[in-house]
Design an enzyme around this catalytic site. Structure first.
Site, PDB file in Angstrom:
ATOM      1  N   ASN A  83      45.988  71.231  43.696  1.00 26.66           N
ATOM      2  CA  ASN A  83      45.724  71.606  45.070  1.00 26.66           C
ATOM      3  C   ASN A  83      44.239  71.490  45.408  1.00 26.66           C
ATOM      4  O   ASN A  83      43.815  70.578  46.104  1.00 26.66           O
ATOM      5  CB  ASN A  83      46.246  73.025  45.316  1.00 26.66           C
ATOM      6  CG  ASN A  83      46.209  73.392  46.793  1.00 26.66           C
ATOM      7  OD1 ASN A  83      45.656  72.675  47.609  1.00 26.66           O
ATOM      8  ND2 ASN A  83      46.791  74.523  47.132  1.00 26.66           N
ATOM      9  N   ASP A  84      43.445  72.406  44.851  1.00 25.36           N
ATOM     10  CA  ASP A  84      42.030  72.422  45.229  1.00 25.36           C
ATOM     11  C   ASP A  84      41.293  71.139  44.853  1.00 25.36           C
ATOM     12  O   ASP A  84      40.378  70.718  45.550  1.00 25.36           O
ATOM     13  CB  ASP A  84      41.340  73.627  44.582  1.00 25.36           C
ATOM     14  CG  ASP A  84      41.933  74.939  45.085  1.00 25.36           C
ATOM     15  OD1 ASP A  84      42.388  74.962  46.243  1.00 25.36           O
ATOM     16  OD2 ASP A  84      41.956  75.910  44.320  1.00 25.36           O
ATOM     17  N   VAL A  85      41.715  70.503  43.742  1.00 22.89           N
ATOM     18  CA  VAL A  85      40.992  69.303  43.294  1.00 22.89           C
ATOM     19  C   VAL A  85      41.312  68.080  44.150  1.00 22.89           C
ATOM     20  O   VAL A  85      40.732  67.026  43.960  1.00 22.89           O
ATOM     21  CB  VAL A  85      41.273  68.981  41.804  1.00 22.89           C
ATOM     22  CG1 VAL A  85      40.756  70.091  40.926  1.00 22.89           C
ATOM     23  CG2 VAL A  85      42.739  68.724  41.556  1.00 22.89           C
TER      24      VAL A  85
END
Lengths: 105, 468
Positions: free
Chosen positions: B394-396
Site C-alpha cells: 500500500n504505502d510503497v
C-alpha cells in the site's frame, strides 16, 4: 581526564583494532543488493554470537564449586550457541533458496 | 612452538574469516559460501577459546561442552523448522539471545568486582556497563519485536501516554545512574548495578513499544547492530580481539542496514524512533478520498488482461506474507511465462517487516532472484509494463509520496505502479494500510481493484487463466 588518558594508553592496541574494524566493516558491507538484506542481517547476527567466546573464558576460570559462575556461564554458553548455530543454519537455509536454478524461460 | 601461538593464529584466522565471509555475503553468487566461511571462522574461534592457555584453571570442559550441545541443538532445530514467513521473528529471537549472553557476562564480571574478587579501572567498569546496557536493550527490544511480528501484541496497545517523553526520561536516568556508578566505584554495590540492569531491560521494551508495522525493518536492523556492539564491549572486557572484530562488524552491518531502511522511507532515524507515521499528522490528505469511488474488476477480466499482456510487474507487500501467497504467485508467474508474458517483480526496500523480507519469501517459492527488481530498475520496468499487479502493498505504491506535500509520506521513494498501462490492486478491503494514509492510487483511471484474501484471489486467477 587522567583516567581517560591512562585508559587510552593501556588499551591503545584495542582502540586501533576498534577504529580499523569500524572502517573495514563499513567498507566491506556498504554495497549490499536488496536481495541479500535479510541473509546479511541474519549472517551478521550469527557472528554477533561471538560473545560466546567470553562465556567460554568465564566458565574456564570458574572454580568447580562456584555454582553461581558455573550457572551464569552455562546460561551464557547456551544463549550464545543458540545464536551461533541457529543464525548460521537459518542463513544457510535462506541462501540455499537463492541459489536454486536461474531463469529457465 | 607453544599452544599460545596456535590459538592466536586460530583467533586471527577466525577474525579474517568473519571479514571475508561478510564480504562474500554481499554478493548473490558467493553469499552462501560467505556464510559457511564465517561459520567455520566461528568454529575455529570457539575451539581456540577452549584450548587457549590460561595458566592453571579448572576449565570445566564438561559444563562448556554441555552448554554448547544444548544451545547448538536448540538453535539448529529451530533454524531448520521455522517457516520462511516467520523469518523476521526467528532473526529477532536469535538476536535477542546474543544480547542476553552479553548481559550474563557483564553481570558476572560486575559481581566479581563489587564482591572484591577483581579490581577494575574506571574505563574497564565503563565497558562492562556498556555491555550490560546495550545487551539488555538488544535483548528485551528483540523479544518485543518478536512478539509484535508474531502478532502476540498489538503495536498500539503497548504504548503509554507521553511515551516518547517517558522514554527520554528513562534514558536520562539510566545514563545518569551509570555515570554515578562509575564515579562511586566499588561503593556503588552490586544491587545497584542490578537496578541499572533492570532499568535497561525495561528501557529495551519501552524503546521498541511505539515502533511497529512498516517501521519494523528499521528497528530490527538497529537491534542487530546493538547486539554486535554489546559483543564488542564484552570483547574489550575479556581482552578478546576476535570478539571486538566480530562485534564491530555486526555493529557496522546493522548500522548500514538501518541507514538504508531510513533512506528508503525518506525519514531520519530519530523520526522513526519517536512517533511512527501513524501518530503524526495523518489527517493531512484526507480530503482527496471522500467522494471518489474505486473501480473494481472481475476475476475473469483481470485474468484476460494478464493473459494477453506482454509484460507484467508484480509488486508484493506485507499482505503477501500475511496471506502466505508466495507459492501461488510463483504458479501465476509460471503460467504467464508459459504464455509468453514477461513477468518481473518490483521490490521496495521496506516492503514487509524486515530488510529484504520480500526477497526471502519469493526465493522460497523458487522465483529466481534476477526477476526481482529493486526500486530504480522496477520503476523503469513499470513505465514499460502493460500491467502492474499490487499484492498486499500500500504505502510503497502511494503516488501521494510524490505529489502531495501535505502527505506524511511525502518524499519517500515509491514504486510508480501508476505508470504502467493498467494497475490491478489485490487488497482485502478499502481500509488504508498501516500508516493510515489514504492512497490516491486506488482512484486513478487506470487502476482496478480486486478485493479478497491475496492467496484466495491469486488461486482463482490461476484457475481462470488455466481455463482459457
Amino acid at each position: 581526564m587522567e583516567t581517560i588518558m591512562s585508559f587510552f594508553e593501556e588499551n591503545l592496541e584495542m582502540i586501533y583494532l576498534l577504529a580499523f574494524t569500524i572502517l573495514l566493516g563499513f567498507e566491506v558491507i556498504s554495497k549490499v543488493p536488496t536481495v541479500l538484506h535479510t541473509p546479511l542481517m541474519s549472517g551478521a547476527n550469527a557472528i554477533s554470537g561471538v560473545v560466546i567466546i567470553g562465556a567460554i573464558l568465564l566458565m574456564r576460570r570458574a572454580a568447580p564449586d562456584d555454582y553461581l559462575t558455573l550457572t551464569l556461564g552455562f546460561i551464557g554458553i547456551v544463549l550464545g550457541m543458540v545464536n551461533v548455530a541457529g543464525g548460521f543454519a537459518v542463513t544457510d537455509r535462506m541462501l540455499e533458496m537463492f541459489k536454486k536454478k536461474k531463469k529457465n524461460a | 612452538m607453544t599452544l599460545d601461538f596456535f590459538t592466536d593464529i586460530a583467533f586471527l584466522a577466525g577474525a579474517i574469516a568473519f571479514v571475508w565471509g561478510l564480504r562474500l555475503l554481499s554478493s548473490p553468487d558467493t553469499a552462501r559460501r560467505g556464510n559457511i566461511i564465517a561459520g567455520l571462522g566461528m568454529g575455529i574461534a570457539i575451539l581456540a577459546a577452549m584450548f587457549q592457555p590460561m595458566g592453571t584453571v579448572p576449565n570445566n570442559y564438561l559444563w562448556i561442552v554441555g552448554g554448547m550441545v544444548v544451545g547448538g541443538i536448540a538453535g539448529w532445530i529451530s533454524a531448520r523448522k521455522v517457516q520462511m514467513t516467520a523469518m523476521p521473528q526467528m532473526v529477532s529471537i536469535f538476536n535477542g539471545l546474543g544480547g542476553a549472553c552479553a548481559v550474563v557476562l557483564a553481570s558476572a564480571e560486575l559481581y566479581y568486582f563489587y564482591d572484591g574478587q577483581t579490581a577494575l579501572s574506571m574505563g574497564e567498569l565503563l565497558i562492562l556497563y556498556l555491555a550490560l546496557l546495550i545487551g539488555a536493550v538488544a535483548f528485551t527490544g528483540s523479544m518485543l519485536a518478536f512478539a509484535k511480528l508474531q502478532g502476540l501484541v498489538n503495536d498500539r496497545k503497548v504504548t503509554l501516554p507521553y511515551h516518547n517523553i517517558l522514554n527520554l526520561i528513562m534514558l536520562a536516568v539510566l545514563l545518569g545512574l551509570t555515570v554515578y556508578a562509575l564515579m562511586q566505584g566499588k561503593a556503588f554495590g552490586f544491587n545497584m548495578a542490578m537496578l541499572i540492569l533492570a532499568l535497561g531491560l525495561i528501557y529495551g521494551f519501552s524503546f521498541v513499544a511505539p515502533i511497529g508495522g512498516a517501521d519494523m525493518p528499521v528497528v530490527i536492523s538497529l537491534l542487530n547492530s546493538f547486539s554486535g556492539l554489546s559483543a564488542a564491549s564484552a570483547g574489550f572486557a575479556y581482552d578478546s580481539r576476535i570478539m571486538i572484530v566480530g562485534g564491530i562488524l555486526v555493529g557496522a552491518s546493522g548500522t548500514i542496514l538501518t541507514i538504508l531502511m531510513c533512506e528508503a522511507m525518506n525519514r531520519s532515524l530519530l523520526n522513526v524512533l519517536i512517533g511512527g507515521f501513524g501518530s503524526s499528522g495523518k489527517a493531512g490528505p484526507a480530503g482527496a478520498a471522500g467522494d471518489q469511488v474505486a473501480k473494481e474488476v472481475s476475476l475473469t477480466d483481470a485474468a484476460i488482461q494478464l493473459f494477453y499482456s506482454n509484460s507484467v510487474v508484480i509488486v508484493p507487500g506485507y499482505g503477501l506474507a500475511v496471506a502466505q501467497a508466495q507459492m501461488v504467485v510463483k504458479e501465476l508467474d509460471a503460467l504467464l511465462e508459459a504464455n509468453g508474458v514477461n513477468v518481473k517483480y518490483g521490490i521496495h526496500p521496506v516492503a514487509g517487516r524486515m530488510p529484504g523480507h520480500m526477497n526471502v519469501l519469493l526465493a522460497e517459492a523458487d522465483i529466481p532472484y534476477d526477476k526481482l527488481l529493486d526500486l530504480d530498475a522496477a520503476n523503469e520496468a513499470l513505465a514499460q509494463a502493460d500491467i502492474a499487479v499490487v499484492v498486499g502493498a500500500n504505502d510503497v505504491v502511494n503516488p501521494a509520496a510524490e505529489t502531495d506535500p501535505s502527505s506524511p509520506i511525502y518524499g519517500m521513494p515509491v514504486l510508480q505502479v501508476w505508470k504502467a498501462k493498467n494497475v490491478i490492486v489485490l487488497k482485502r478491503s478499502m481500509n488504508p494500510g498501516y500508516a493510515g494514509i489514504q492512497n490516491p492510487l486506488f482512484f486513478m483511471d487506470n487502476t482496478r481493484m480486486l478485493f479478497g484474501d491475496a492467496k484466495d484471489t491469486l488461486n482463482k486467477l490461476v484457475q481462470e487463466i488455466k481455463n482459457m
